[in-house]
Design an enzyme around this catalytic site. Structure first.
Site, PDB file in Angstrom:
ATOM      1  CG  ASN A  16      45.438  16.815  19.779  1.00 61.99           C
ATOM      2  OD1 ASN A  16      44.823  17.059  20.880  1.00 61.99           O
ATOM      3  ND2 ASN A  16      46.142  17.775  19.081  1.00 61.99           N
ATOM      4  CG  LEU A  95      40.507  16.624   4.474  1.00 62.71           C
ATOM      5  CD1 LEU A  95      39.645  16.293   5.486  1.00 62.71           C
ATOM      6  CD2 LEU A  95      41.207  15.573   3.695  1.00 62.71           C
ATOM      7  CG  HIS A 111      44.245  25.957  13.852  1.00 58.96           C
ATOM      8  ND1 HIS A 111      44.917  25.520  13.009  1.00 58.96           N
ATOM      9  CD2 HIS A 111      44.566  27.097  14.272  1.00 58.96           C
ATOM     10  CE1 HIS A 111      46.016  26.635  12.401  1.00 58.96           C
ATOM     11  NE2 HIS A 111      45.686  27.766  13.261  1.00 58.96           N
ATOM     12  N   GLY A 145      36.850  25.840   3.558  1.00 53.39           N
ATOM     13  CA  GLY A 145      38.102  26.925   3.553  1.00 53.39           C
ATOM     14  C   GLY A 145      39.050  26.279   4.475  1.00 53.39           C
ATOM     15  CG  ASP A 147      43.166  25.940   9.777  1.00 53.55           C
ATOM     16  OD1 ASP A 147      42.784  24.854   9.982  1.00 53.55           O
ATOM     17  OD2 ASP A 147      44.389  26.327   9.665  1.00 53.55           O
ATOM     18  CD  GLU A 176      46.835  21.296  20.055  1.00 56.69           C
ATOM     19  OE1 GLU A 176      46.887  20.143  19.646  1.00 56.69           O
ATOM     20  OE2 GLU A 176      47.773  22.251  19.817  1.00 56.69           O
TER      21      GLU A 176
END
Length: 203
Positions: A16, A95, A111, A145, A147, A176
């Site tokens: 990516n 994180l 994701h 939170g 994802d 992606e």
């Protein structure tokens, strides 16, 4: 006009990351990747960065006694490189809220599932175990939170009866590489507006 400075954080092969590099090189959007950071010393993303002439650094999580110390070092490097926006590209660390608040609404993630379904690190395994017929990928803003941040763009792929985690992952990965650069371009061009849980495309 100065180009926005990005940091790309990755833990693995860096495909990516490569899609973002390629998008910049073909003029899909205007930006500079100021630094590529990994948490693993043998991440393929480091090689991709070197090949593209982009500064890179491994901040090895195993060398830090606490998550706080690890993230403090991350933030210090980001500041040194004058990073304005962060792209998570297969970065396998959650994180902390403290970190995320430093870059509120300026962190994007890709994701490998259709959020809000199948969050976490084992999306393809969970998709196959559940027996769904459609999976895909999601680009979203990162909130405090897991994802759970507002969704920017998604792409769907079929789940085949004979799929393995590897074959499904490869099919999703192709999407992606299409939608992540597209989402980054919209974001950097100021075309996105967050309203509660929704991300709206400005007229």
């Amino acid at each position: 006009m100065n180009k926005p400075i990005l940091a790309v954080l990755a833990s693995g092969r860096g495909t990516n990351l490569q899609s973002i590099i390629d998008a910049i090189n073909r003029g899909q959007f205007s930006a500079e990747i100021g630094i590529v950071l990994t948490d693993k010393p043998h991440a393929g993303a480091l090689e991709r960065a070197a090949k593209a002439g982009i500064p890179s650094l491994c901040i090895d999580r195993s060398k830090y006694n606490t998550k706080e110390a690890f993230e403090k070092e991350l933030l210090s490097v980001l500041k040194d490189y004058k990073v304005e926006h962060i792209l998570l590209a297969g970065f396998m660390r959650i994180l902390s809220p403290l970190f995320i608040r430093e870059y509120k609404n300026r962190i994007l993630n890709i994701h490998p599932a259709l959020l809000p379904a199948f969050t976490g690190a084992h999306a393809h395994r969970d998709v196959l175990a559940y027996g769904v017929k459609i999976s895909g990928c999601t680009v979203h803003f990162v909130d405090e939170g897991t994802d759970s941040g507002p969704i920017i763009i998604q792409a769907a792929v079929p789940v085949l009866d004979n799929d393995t985690e590897e074959s499904l992952a490869e099919r999703v990965l192709q999407q992606e590489h299409i939608i992540y650069p597209r989402a980054v371009g919209l974001y950097l061009n100021g075309s996105l507006e967050i309203k509660g849980r929704k991300v709206l495309l400005k007229e």
